[in-house]
Design a protein around this motif. Sequence first.
Motif, PDB file in Angstrom:
ATOM      1  N   PHE A  37      -5.260  52.078 108.415  1.00  0.00           N
ATOM      2  CA  PHE A  37      -6.641  51.235 108.589  1.00  0.00           C
ATOM      3  C   PHE A  37      -7.518  51.665 107.783  1.00  0.00           C
ATOM      4  CE2 PHE A  37      -7.211  55.712 109.809  1.00  0.00           C
ATOM      5  CZ  PHE A  37      -8.317  56.248 109.756  1.00  0.00           C
ATOM      6  N   TYR A 118     -10.360  44.085 111.919  1.00  0.00           N
ATOM      7  CA  TYR A 118     -10.607  45.513 111.402  1.00  0.00           C
ATOM      8  C   TYR A 118     -12.097  45.862 112.121  1.00  0.00           C
ATOM      9  CZ  TYR A 118      -6.975  47.115 108.520  1.00  0.00           C
ATOM     10  OH  TYR A 118      -5.919  47.577 107.843  1.00  0.00           O
ATOM     11  N   LEU A 192      -1.923  43.486 110.399  1.00  0.00           N
ATOM     12  CA  LEU A 192      -3.226  44.270 109.672  1.00  0.00           C
ATOM     13  C   LEU A 192      -3.076  45.031 108.632  1.00  0.00           C
ATOM     14  CD1 LEU A 192      -5.475  44.463 112.781  1.00  0.00           C
ATOM     15  CD2 LEU A 192      -5.296  42.491 111.341  1.00  0.00           C
ATOM     16  N   ILE A 194      -1.729  48.425 109.332  1.00  0.00           N
ATOM     17  CA  ILE A 194      -1.994  49.621 109.862  1.00  0.00           C
ATOM     18  C   ILE A 194      -0.901  50.277 110.404  1.00  0.00           C
ATOM     19  CG2 ILE A 194      -4.686  48.918 110.155  1.00  0.00           C
ATOM     20  CD1 ILE A 194      -3.970  48.485 112.868  1.00  0.00           C
ATOM     21  N   GLY A 284     -15.012  51.003 109.962  1.00  0.00           N
ATOM     22  CA  GLY A 284     -15.213  49.692 110.581  1.00  0.00           C
ATOM     23  C   GLY A 284     -16.807  49.112 110.024  1.00  0.00           C
TER      24      GLY A 284
END
Length: 317
Positions: A37, A118, A192, A194, A284
Motif C-alpha cells: 500500500f 487507494y 491493487l 497490496i 491515502g
Amino acid sequence: MTIYLPIAELPVAMFALFALGAAVGFVSGMFGVGGGFLMTPLLIFIGVPPAVAVASVSTHMAASSFSGALSYFRKGMVDISLSGVLLTGGLAGTVAGVAVFTLLRALGQVDLVIGISYVTLLSTLGLLMLSESLRAIARTRAGQPPLVRRPGTRAWFLRMPLKVRFRRSRIYVSLIPVVGLGFIIGFLGALLGIGGGFLLVPALIYMLRVPTQTAIGTSLVLTLVTMSMATVLQATVNGTVDAVLALILMVGGTMGAQFGARAGQGMKAEHLRLLLGLLVLGVGLRVGYDLVRTPGDIYAVTVQEQRATQHQPEGRP
C-alpha cells in the motif's frame, strides 16, 4: 549509479531505489502489512507505470513478508491453522484479482481504478484506526484498564455454521467469514498491488479479536503466499513484472523487514495501531491529492497504428 528498468522503460538511481525498498520493508516487518500500500504509490510517484508498479511490487512484498514471517514464527506469534484457512480463500481471490486486472488493462481503465481504490480504502481505514488507537492511549494514560473485547453473542459470524476453535488466537468462529476474508485480501492484493495486511491486520484484531502480535504474524504468512502466486500470474499472463525493479526492491525489502519486525515486537499494541493509522491515512491523502491536482503536462500524445486502408487516395494500392 543509474540503471534502466526494461519493462517500466525508466532510468532510476539504483541506490535510491534500494533505500526505498529497505524503508518499506522496515514498515512491512514492523506492522505486518506487506508494504504494498506504500510501495505501489511511491513507485507511481517516481514515474513507474501503475500496471508495472502493481505487478513488480508483488515480488517485493513476497520477499519482505518471508523475512518478517520467519521472525514472528520463531517467536511463536503465528497461528498456523488460521493462516491455512485464510489461504484457502486468499489463493482463489488472487486468481480472480489477476483476471480482473487483465480485463481493466485491456479496457484502459486500470490506472483510474487503482487511484480511486487507494484513496477510498486508505483514507477510510486510516481514520478508523487512528480514532480507535487514540481512544486506547487515552484510557491507558487515565489509568483505566484496557478494554478486552471478544465477539459477543450478537455478532453475525457467530451464528454461521462450521465453527472451528483456533487455539493460538484464542477464538472460536465459523470458517465461512474467515475464508471470505482471505478471498477479499487475495483479490485486492492482485488487483491493487497490496499485500492486504493493512486490511487483514485490523480485521483480525477488531472483527475476530485476534491478539495484535499474532494478527501481524499471521498476516505476513498470508501475504507471503498470495503475493508469490500473484507475481507468477502477473508475469505469465500480463508480462508486467520488471525483474530488475523487483530484484532491487526484494533485496532492500528483505533487509529492512528484519529490523522492522524486531522494532514492532518491542512496542505497545496501541502505539503500533496509532503509527499504522497515521501512515495509512497519510498515503491515502497523498494519492487523493495526485488525482485531483492539475498535472504538469496537461496534454498527452499517443501514437496509434494507422490502418493501411484508411484515407488512401484512389488508384493507389
